[in-house]
Design a protein around this motif. Structure first.
Motif, PDB file in Angstrom:
ATOM      1  N   MET A   1      -4.981   1.239  -3.341  1.00 57.77           N
ATOM      2  CA  MET A   1      -4.396   1.438  -2.025  1.00 57.77           C
ATOM      3  C   MET A   1      -5.439   1.212  -0.937  1.00 57.77           C
ATOM      4  O   MET A   1      -5.168   0.548   0.076  1.00 57.77           O
ATOM      5  N   VAL A   2      -6.648   1.731  -1.140  1.00 52.70           N
ATOM      6  CA  VAL A   2      -7.723   1.550  -0.161  1.00 52.70           C
ATOM      7  C   VAL A   2      -8.083   0.083  -0.024  1.00 52.70           C
ATOM      8  O   VAL A   2      -8.247  -0.440   1.077  1.00 52.70           O
TER       9      VAL A   2
ATOM     10  N   VAL B   1       1.395   6.797  -6.792  1.00 51.66           N
ATOM     11  CA  VAL B   1       0.331   7.757  -7.092  1.00 51.66           C
ATOM     12  C   VAL B   1       0.835   9.191  -6.954  1.00 51.66           C
ATOM     13  O   VAL B   1       0.556  10.054  -7.800  1.00 51.66           O
ATOM     14  N   VAL B   2       1.584   9.447  -5.885  1.00 49.13           N
ATOM     15  CA  VAL B   2       2.148  10.793  -5.686  1.00 49.13           C
ATOM     16  C   VAL B   2       3.067  11.166  -6.839  1.00 49.13           C
ATOM     17  O   VAL B   2       3.028  12.294  -7.348  1.00 49.13           O
TER      18      VAL B   2
ATOM     19  N   VAL C   1      -5.443   5.012  -6.172  1.00 47.47           N
ATOM     20  CA  VAL C   1      -6.027   5.279  -4.851  1.00 47.47           C
ATOM     21  C   VAL C   1      -6.990   4.163  -4.467  1.00 47.47           C
ATOM     22  O   VAL C   1      -7.002   3.697  -3.312  1.00 47.47           O
TER      23      VAL C   1
ATOM     24  N   VAL D   1       2.246   1.719  -3.523  1.00 47.97           N
ATOM     25  CA  VAL D   1       1.202   2.224  -4.416  1.00 47.97           C
ATOM     26  C   VAL D   1       0.966   3.708  -4.160  1.00 47.97           C
ATOM     27  O   VAL D   1       0.828   4.504  -5.090  1.00 47.97           O
ATOM     28  N   GLY D   2       0.935   4.083  -2.880  1.00 47.73           N
ATOM     29  CA  GLY D   2       0.763   5.492  -2.538  1.00 47.73           C
ATOM     30  C   GLY D   2       1.885   6.356  -3.081  1.00 47.73           C
ATOM     31  O   GLY D   2       1.642   7.444  -3.614  1.00 47.73           O
ATOM     32  N   LEU D   3       3.121   5.876  -2.959  1.00 44.43           N
ATOM     33  CA  LEU D   3       4.266   6.596  -3.500  1.00 44.43           C
ATOM     34  C   LEU D   3       4.133   6.753  -5.006  1.00 44.43           C
ATOM     35  O   LEU D   3       4.384   7.834  -5.562  1.00 44.43           O
TER      36      LEU D   3
ATOM     37  N   PRO E   1       0.810  -1.225   0.000  1.00 43.29           N
ATOM     38  CA  PRO E   1       0.000   0.000   0.000  1.00 43.29           C
ATOM     39  C   PRO E   1       0.843   1.276   0.000  1.00 43.29           C
ATOM     40  O   PRO E   1       0.500   2.260  -0.668  1.00 43.29           O
ATOM     41  N   ALA E   2       1.958   1.252   0.738  1.00 42.10           N
ATOM     42  CA  ALA E   2       2.842   2.419   0.764  1.00 42.10           C
ATOM     43  C   ALA E   2       3.489   2.632  -0.598  1.00 42.10           C
ATOM     44  O   ALA E   2       3.633   3.777  -1.057  1.00 42.10           O
TER      45      ALA E   2
END
Length: 253
Positions: free
Chosen positions: A247-248, A112-113, A244, A108-110, A105-106
């Protein structure tokens, strides 16, 4: 695998191949699709790396005009990507499965940013080239950074292309189109190396690989030919929304 699962995976591969060639981060389309269809994050990652490899090669071929006369430099960078990808795959296969699923998840978040800030990176690269016509040679710092990105790409491929363009833009004075061509070539190296290793010693879904390979190969050519005509905002919007959502979903599992 049902027929509609196959159709969804093929379309995801087609879209990812197009996005990878134009922007990068096609993994943020295919990875969540595979997870949503019931594949484990590890199998989704390994199958995705193998399946998208033909698409990255297709995209690199599509940008061959931008790379004409520049292949010696590409080879130097590709060596760094090659060894980085090996380290990344070893890392993925050596760490416990639970560790990977915890950190995904982290990652994927990175990714996306990075996709969100990509327009600023591209604008900065273009501005820097206009202000500084001096061509910088490939040095140890750039090779080291490309090596590190190769490690990331071998471990989790999403947004590695955005990272590549960012560091090359900082340390090289080539045009953005040429940098994009180099990015496609290096991404192909990382995916091929990682995919080859995964094919022999990691859990892989070969039907998924086949569907992604066909879809991404077609998408790579579409991205090279008509991708520049597509709205970058639309492409990035799709990537961000899907990323997103992934990630959710991963956090709630």
């Amino acid at each position: 695998m049902t027929w509609w699962h196959a159709v969804v995976i093929f379309i995801a591969g087609l879209w990812a191949g197009t996005i990878n060639t134009v922007v990068g981060s096609g993994t943020l389309v295919t990875f969540p699709v595979l997870v949503a269809l019931g594949y484990s994050p590890l199998t989704a990652t390994t199958s995705n790396a193998i399946g998208l490899a033909p698409g990255t090669v297709s995209g690199a071929i599509g940008y061959r005009q931008e790379l004409k006369g520049y292949w010696p430099e590409v080879v130097k960078l590709a060596v760094a990507s090659f060894f980085g990808a090996i380290c990344g795959t070893i890392l993925l296969l050596s760490l416990p499965k639970d560790a990977f699923e915890t950190v995904v998840p982290a990652l994927v978040g990175l990714a996306v940013v990075l996709v969100i800030v990509q327009p600023r990176v591209a604008a900065w690269v273009a501005k820097r080239r206009e202000e500084n016509g001096k061509v910088h040679k490939i040095g140890p710092l750039l090779l080291f950074l490309i090596f590190l990105i190769g490690i990331y790409g071998g471990y989790f491929t999403a947004a590695q292309g955005v990272m590549m363009v960012a560091v090359m833009g900082m340390l090289m004075s080539e045009s953005l189109q040429r940098l994009n061509g180099v990015k496609n070539a290096l991404s192909a190296v990382v995916n091929i190396v990682a995919g080859t290793i995964y094919a022999f010693i990691a859990p892989v879904s070969w039907p998924v690989v086949a569907l992604l390979a066909v879809g991404s190969t077609i998408g790579g050519q579409l991205g090279a030919k008509i991708g520049r005509k597509l709205s970058p905002k639309v492409l990035r919007g799709v990537i961000v929304v899907v990323g997103v959502a992934a990630m959710v979903q991963l956090l709630l599992k």
